[in-house]
Design a protein around this motif. Structure first.
Motif, PDB file in Angstrom:
ATOM      1  N   GLY A  74       6.987 -11.172   0.765  1.00 43.34           N
ATOM      2  CA  GLY A  74       7.508  -9.896   0.296  1.00 43.34           C
ATOM      3  C   GLY A  74       6.386  -8.955  -0.102  1.00 43.34           C
ATOM      4  O   GLY A  74       5.213  -9.319  -0.098  1.00 43.34           O
ATOM      5  N   LYS A  75       6.757  -7.740  -0.490  1.00 44.75           N
ATOM      6  CA  LYS A  75       5.784  -6.685  -0.781  1.00 44.75           C
ATOM      7  C   LYS A  75       5.248  -6.723  -2.211  1.00 44.75           C
ATOM      8  O   LYS A  75       4.309  -6.001  -2.536  1.00 44.75           O
ATOM      9  CB  LYS A  75       6.420  -5.317  -0.531  1.00 44.75           C
ATOM     10  N   ARG A  76       5.845  -7.520  -3.070  1.00 42.82           N
ATOM     11  CA  ARG A  76       5.528  -7.496  -4.501  1.00 42.82           C
ATOM     12  C   ARG A  76       4.030  -7.611  -4.790  1.00 42.82           C
ATOM     13  O   ARG A  76       3.470  -6.811  -5.527  1.00 42.82           O
ATOM     14  CB  ARG A  76       6.288  -8.599  -5.214  1.00 42.82           C
ATOM     15  N   ARG A 113       4.642  -4.062   6.423  1.00 41.64           N
ATOM     16  CA  ARG A 113       4.368  -5.346   7.085  1.00 41.64           C
ATOM     17  C   ARG A 113       3.387  -5.085   8.226  1.00 41.64           C
ATOM     18  O   ARG A 113       3.548  -4.129   8.995  1.00 41.64           O
ATOM     19  CB  ARG A 113       5.643  -5.967   7.627  1.00 41.64           C
ATOM     20  N   ASP A 114       2.384  -5.937   8.330  1.00 44.00           N
ATOM     21  CA  ASP A 114       1.380  -5.809   9.376  1.00 44.00           C
ATOM     22  C   ASP A 114       1.969  -6.271  10.719  1.00 44.00           C
ATOM     23  O   ASP A 114       3.010  -6.929  10.759  1.00 44.00           O
ATOM     24  CB  ASP A 114       0.145  -6.641   8.999  1.00 44.00           C
ATOM     25  N   GLU A 118       3.375 -11.547   9.346  1.00 42.30           N
ATOM     26  CA  GLU A 118       3.310 -12.370   8.138  1.00 42.30           C
ATOM     27  C   GLU A 118       2.456 -11.767   7.026  1.00 42.30           C
ATOM     28  O   GLU A 118       2.484 -12.250   5.901  1.00 42.30           O
ATOM     29  CB  GLU A 118       2.799 -13.767   8.483  1.00 42.30           C
ATOM     30  N   THR A 119       1.725 -10.718   7.320  1.00 42.03           N
ATOM     31  CA  THR A 119       0.833 -10.101   6.343  1.00 42.03           C
ATOM     32  C   THR A 119       1.400  -8.759   5.907  1.00 42.03           C
ATOM     33  O   THR A 119       1.890  -7.994   6.734  1.00 42.03           O
ATOM     34  CB  THR A 119      -0.565  -9.884   6.962  1.00 42.03           C
ATOM     35  N   TYR A 120       1.327  -8.508   4.598  1.00 37.44           N
ATOM     36  CA  TYR A 120       1.661  -7.179   4.083  1.00 37.44           C
ATOM     37  C   TYR A 120       0.361  -6.420   3.869  1.00 37.44           C
ATOM     38  O   TYR A 120      -0.616  -6.968   3.368  1.00 37.44           O
ATOM     39  CB  TYR A 120       2.476  -7.262   2.792  1.00 37.44           C
ATOM     40  N   HIS A 121       0.385  -5.160   4.288  1.00 36.30           N
ATOM     41  CA  HIS A 121      -0.810  -4.325   4.265  1.00 36.30           C
ATOM     42  C   HIS A 121      -0.511  -3.100   3.410  1.00 36.30           C
ATOM     43  O   HIS A 121       0.376  -2.313   3.725  1.00 36.30           O
ATOM     44  CB  HIS A 121      -1.163  -3.916   5.698  1.00 36.30           C
ATOM     45  N   GLY A 122      -1.258  -2.955   2.326  1.00 31.27           N
ATOM     46  CA  GLY A 122      -1.131  -1.792   1.469  1.00 31.27           C
ATOM     47  C   GLY A 122      -2.350  -0.910   1.620  1.00 31.27           C
ATOM     48  O   GLY A 122      -3.465  -1.398   1.816  1.00 31.27           O
ATOM     49  N   VAL A 123      -2.135   0.397   1.539  1.00 30.44           N
ATOM     50  CA  VAL A 123      -3.237   1.355   1.617  1.00 30.44           C
ATOM     51  C   VAL A 123      -3.080   2.361   0.486  1.00 30.44           C
ATOM     52  O   VAL A 123      -2.023   2.976   0.345  1.00 30.44           O
ATOM     53  CB  VAL A 123      -3.262   2.123   2.959  1.00 30.44           C
ATOM     54  N   ALA A 124      -4.130   2.501  -0.319  1.00 32.62           N
ATOM     55  CA  ALA A 124      -4.191   3.546  -1.339  1.00 32.62           C
ATOM     56  C   ALA A 124      -5.238   4.552  -0.882  1.00 32.62           C
ATOM     57  O   ALA A 124      -6.369   4.172  -0.569  1.00 32.62           O
ATOM     58  CB  ALA A 124      -4.560   2.965  -2.698  1.00 32.62           C
TER      59      ALA A 124
END
Length: 133
Positions: A74-76, A113-114, A118-124
């Motif tokens: 999940g994204k948490r 989701r990437d 299976e990978t979550y990718h966050g960008v700030a």
């Protein structure tokens, strides 16, 4: 060069923050990711610089991305790490060698989701303004 000085200061601020390191499970902040990197981790991404000088002042505008990579279900986890990154960097008074940081602000962030599924990718995304010292 204030772009490199800014990246070094961002890296140092994140590396020295107990909350960020705790969420990552160690010092997992990379400019170049090792092939066997443990998740979650942070990468310092795109850095773009443009001139914003006036007739009387010299300065640069920096746009830089901080990426978060997570394999949590999940994204948490990605959101928690991004929140910690924002808390450290937004309006931070970082010390730069050879330049003065006028301001540093988080302009936006996202988590998705990437492509690997299976990978979550966050960008700030951050914007900084510097002036020579």
């Amino acid at each position: 060069m204030s772009a490199w000085a800014l990246q070094r200061a961002v890296y140092a601020a994140l590396s020295n923050d107990a909350s960020v390191i705790g969420l990552l499970g160690g010092s997992r902040i990379h400019d170049d990711v090792p092939q066997s990197a443990d998740f979650p981790f942070i990468t310092l991404g795109t850095a773009a610089v443009s001139d914003w000088s006036t007739g009387t002042e010299t300065g640069l505008e920096h746009r830089l991305d901080v990426h978060v990579w997570s394999r949590y279900a999940g994204k948490r986890e990605a959101f928690e790490v991004i929140d910690a990154v924002r808390a450290v960097l937004h309006d931070a008074a970082l010390s730069l060698k050879g330049a003065q940081l006028v301001n540093l602000r988080c302009q936006s962030f996202e988590v998705r989701r990437d492509e690997d599924g299976e990978t979550y990718h966050g960008v700030a995304r951050f914007r900084a303004v510097t002036e020579p010292t």
